[in-house]
Design a protein around this motif. Structure first.
Motif, PDB file in Angstrom:
ATOM      1  N   ARG A  11       3.619   7.196  14.046  1.00 54.05           N
ATOM      2  CA  ARG A  11       4.091   7.483  12.686  1.00 54.05           C
ATOM      3  C   ARG A  11       2.922   7.943  11.833  1.00 54.05           C
ATOM      4  O   ARG A  11       1.759   7.786  12.215  1.00 54.05           O
ATOM      5  N   GLN A  12       3.222   8.491  10.672  1.00 50.22           N
ATOM      6  CA  GLN A  12       2.173   8.900   9.750  1.00 50.22           C
ATOM      7  C   GLN A  12       1.428   7.658   9.260  1.00 50.22           C
ATOM      8  O   GLN A  12       2.045   6.692   8.787  1.00 50.22           O
ATOM      9  N   ALA A  13       0.113   7.688   9.368  1.00 49.72           N
ATOM     10  CA  ALA A  13      -0.702   6.503   9.118  1.00 49.72           C
ATOM     11  C   ALA A  13      -0.902   6.195   7.634  1.00 49.72           C
ATOM     12  O   ALA A  13      -0.882   5.031   7.240  1.00 49.72           O
ATOM     13  N   ALA A  14      -1.143   7.205   6.800  1.00 55.32           N
ATOM     14  CA  ALA A  14      -1.578   6.965   5.424  1.00 55.32           C
ATOM     15  C   ALA A  14      -0.621   6.088   4.616  1.00 55.32           C
ATOM     16  O   ALA A  14      -1.069   5.139   3.956  1.00 55.32           O
ATOM     17  N   PRO A  15       0.692   6.339   4.620  1.00 59.19           N
ATOM     18  CA  PRO A  15       1.569   5.445   3.858  1.00 59.19           C
ATOM     19  C   PRO A  15       1.528   3.999   4.360  1.00 59.19           C
ATOM     20  O   PRO A  15       1.593   3.060   3.557  1.00 59.19           O
ATOM     21  N   ILE A  16       1.397   3.817   5.665  1.00 62.08           N
ATOM     22  CA  ILE A  16       1.311   2.473   6.239  1.00 62.08           C
ATOM     23  C   ILE A  16       0.012   1.802   5.806  1.00 62.08           C
ATOM     24  O   ILE A  16      -0.010   0.625   5.434  1.00 62.08           O
ATOM     25  N   LEU A  17      -1.083   2.554   5.830  1.00 58.24           N
ATOM     26  CA  LEU A  17      -2.377   2.014   5.406  1.00 58.24           C
ATOM     27  C   LEU A  17      -2.336   1.601   3.937  1.00 58.24           C
ATOM     28  O   LEU A  17      -2.836   0.527   3.568  1.00 58.24           O
ATOM     29  N   LEU A  18      -1.761   2.432   3.091  1.00 60.16           N
ATOM     30  CA  LEU A  18      -1.668   2.097   1.662  1.00 60.16           C
ATOM     31  C   LEU A  18      -0.820   0.849   1.442  1.00 60.16           C
ATOM     32  O   LEU A  18      -1.156   0.006   0.596  1.00 60.16           O
ATOM     33  N   ASP A  19       0.262   0.720   2.196  1.00 59.94           N
ATOM     34  CA  ASP A  19       1.089  -0.478   2.087  1.00 59.94           C
ATOM     35  C   ASP A  19       0.291  -1.717   2.484  1.00 59.94           C
ATOM     36  O   ASP A  19       0.346  -2.751   1.810  1.00 59.94           O
ATOM     37  N   GLY A  20      -0.469  -1.595   3.579  1.00 62.39           N
ATOM     38  CA  GLY A  20      -1.311  -2.712   4.003  1.00 62.39           C
ATOM     39  C   GLY A  20      -2.372  -3.054   2.972  1.00 62.39           C
ATOM     40  O   GLY A  20      -2.616  -4.226   2.670  1.00 62.39           O
ATOM     41  N   LEU A  21      -3.010  -2.035   2.410  1.00 63.13           N
ATOM     42  CA  LEU A  21      -4.034  -2.280   1.391  1.00 63.13           C
ATOM     43  C   LEU A  21      -3.449  -2.934   0.150  1.00 63.13           C
ATOM     44  O   LEU A  21      -4.114  -3.739  -0.497  1.00 63.13           O
ATOM     45  N   VAL A  56      -3.618   5.693  -4.430  1.00 60.03           N
ATOM     46  CA  VAL A  56      -2.211   6.039  -4.197  1.00 60.03           C
ATOM     47  C   VAL A  56      -1.874   7.344  -4.914  1.00 60.03           C
ATOM     48  O   VAL A  56      -1.278   8.254  -4.335  1.00 60.03           O
ATOM     49  N   GLU A  57      -2.304   7.447  -6.165  1.00 56.89           N
ATOM     50  CA  GLU A  57      -2.047   8.667  -6.944  1.00 56.89           C
ATOM     51  C   GLU A  57      -2.774   9.865  -6.349  1.00 56.89           C
ATOM     52  O   GLU A  57      -2.207  10.954  -6.220  1.00 56.89           O
ATOM     53  N   LYS A  58      -4.028   9.663  -5.954  1.00 53.34           N
ATOM     54  CA  LYS A  58      -4.856  10.752  -5.427  1.00 53.34           C
ATOM     55  C   LYS A  58      -4.304  11.308  -4.115  1.00 53.34           C
ATOM     56  O   LYS A  58      -4.536  12.474  -3.790  1.00 53.34           O
ATOM     57  N   THR A  59      -3.586  10.480  -3.359  1.00 50.55           N
ATOM     58  CA  THR A  59      -3.059  10.892  -2.049  1.00 50.55           C
ATOM     59  C   THR A  59      -1.550  11.108  -2.062  1.00 50.55           C
ATOM     60  O   THR A  59      -0.946  11.250  -0.992  1.00 50.55           O
ATOM     61  N   ASP A  60      -0.929  11.117  -3.241  1.00 46.62           N
ATOM     62  CA  ASP A  60       0.531  11.273  -3.349  1.00 46.62           C
ATOM     63  C   ASP A  60       1.224  10.249  -2.455  1.00 46.62           C
ATOM     64  O   ASP A  60       2.018  10.598  -1.580  1.00 46.62           O
ATOM     65  N   ASN A  61       0.898   8.976  -2.673  1.00 36.69           N
ATOM     66  CA  ASN A  61       1.458   7.864  -1.884  1.00 36.69           C
ATOM     67  C   ASN A  61       1.163   7.994  -0.391  1.00 36.69           C
ATOM     68  O   ASN A  61       1.917   7.506   0.441  1.00 36.69           O
ATOM     69  N   GLY A  62       0.083   8.673  -0.057  1.00 31.51           N
ATOM     70  CA  GLY A  62      -0.302   8.872   1.338  1.00 31.51           C
ATOM     71  C   GLY A  62       0.273  10.131   1.955  1.00 31.51           C
ATOM     72  O   GLY A  62      -0.134  10.527   3.039  1.00 31.51           O
ATOM     73  N   ASN A  63       1.179  10.797   1.260  1.00 31.52           N
ATOM     74  CA  ASN A  63       1.826  11.989   1.813  1.00 31.52           C
ATOM     75  C   ASN A  63       0.883  13.181   1.935  1.00 31.52           C
ATOM     76  O   ASN A  63       1.166  14.110   2.698  1.00 31.52           O
TER      77      ASN A  63
END
Length: 197
Positions: A11-21, A56-63
């Motif tokens: 799966r796409q990692a960034a949204p999962i990483l942000l949720d974990g953080l 979160v804002e800088k990465t568009d929620n990881g998207n």
């Protein structure tokens, strides 16, 4: 005290990483960052000063970051001011390695003098010294695993590390001493984090 997360899988990692953080933000909130890999491309690294919401804002929620392997970090400064340059992940000068760290490296000044004289350093953290040290050993013919082990043999202090290597796009290397680090094995993915939450 800092928070570390890592994900590699289907799966796409960034949204999962942000949720974990977000679950680890109590462990550090002066800066945060992500490094995400998409196949053979170099890791995309994005950092932000301040609360996790800035990242979160800088990465568009990881998207905005595509890739299925990544590491993330939320920081509470022990070495260096809370700036973007000092935020994790730190990247080696050759762009090969990205590293996040929770803990304190007591002998980072000595390591810098012994192994890294003349190295171009961006920030003021003990962690940047470690990623450059790993790169130093790799440049001298060590495999990633052996370079990591050689660096660990030189380090004094507490640590939980998560390391990514551009030559091995789906692997996260980890090590710990005194600082917490958990590994989760899932179906089609694996995760790491510095807290059971």
């Amino acid at each position: 005290m800092c928070g570390i997360v890592g994900f590699t899988g289907n799966r796409q990692a960034a949204p999962i990483l942000l949720d974990g953080l977000s679950k680890l933000e109590y462990r550090g909130y002066d800066s945060a960052g992500l490094a995400v890999r998409d196949g053979d491309a170099l890791a995309q690294v994005v950092k932000a000063k301040g609360r996790l919401s800035n990242l979160v804002e800088k990465t568009d929620n990881g998207n905005a970051l595509k890739g299925t392997c990544g590491i993330g970090h939320t920081r509470w400064a022990t070495h260096g001011e809370p700036t973007v340059a000092n935020a994790h992940p730190h990247v080696s000068s050759d762009q090969r390695f990205a590293l996040v760290h929770n803990g304190v490296i007591e002998n980072f000044e000595e390591l810098k003098e012994q192994f890294l004289s003349g190295a171009h350093l961006i920030g003021d953290t003990d962690t940047e010294i470690v990623v450059q040290l790993i790169a130093h050993f790799a440049e001298n013919g060590f495999s990633t695993k052996d370079a990591f082990k050689a660096a660990l043999a030189e380090i004094k202090g507490s640590y939980a590390f998560a390391l990514m290597d551009k030559m091995d796009p789906n692997t996260i290397y980890v090590a710990k001493n005194k600082s917490p680090l958990l590994i989760g094995l899932g179906e089609g993915f694996n995760v790491i984090c510095s807290d059971a939450m």
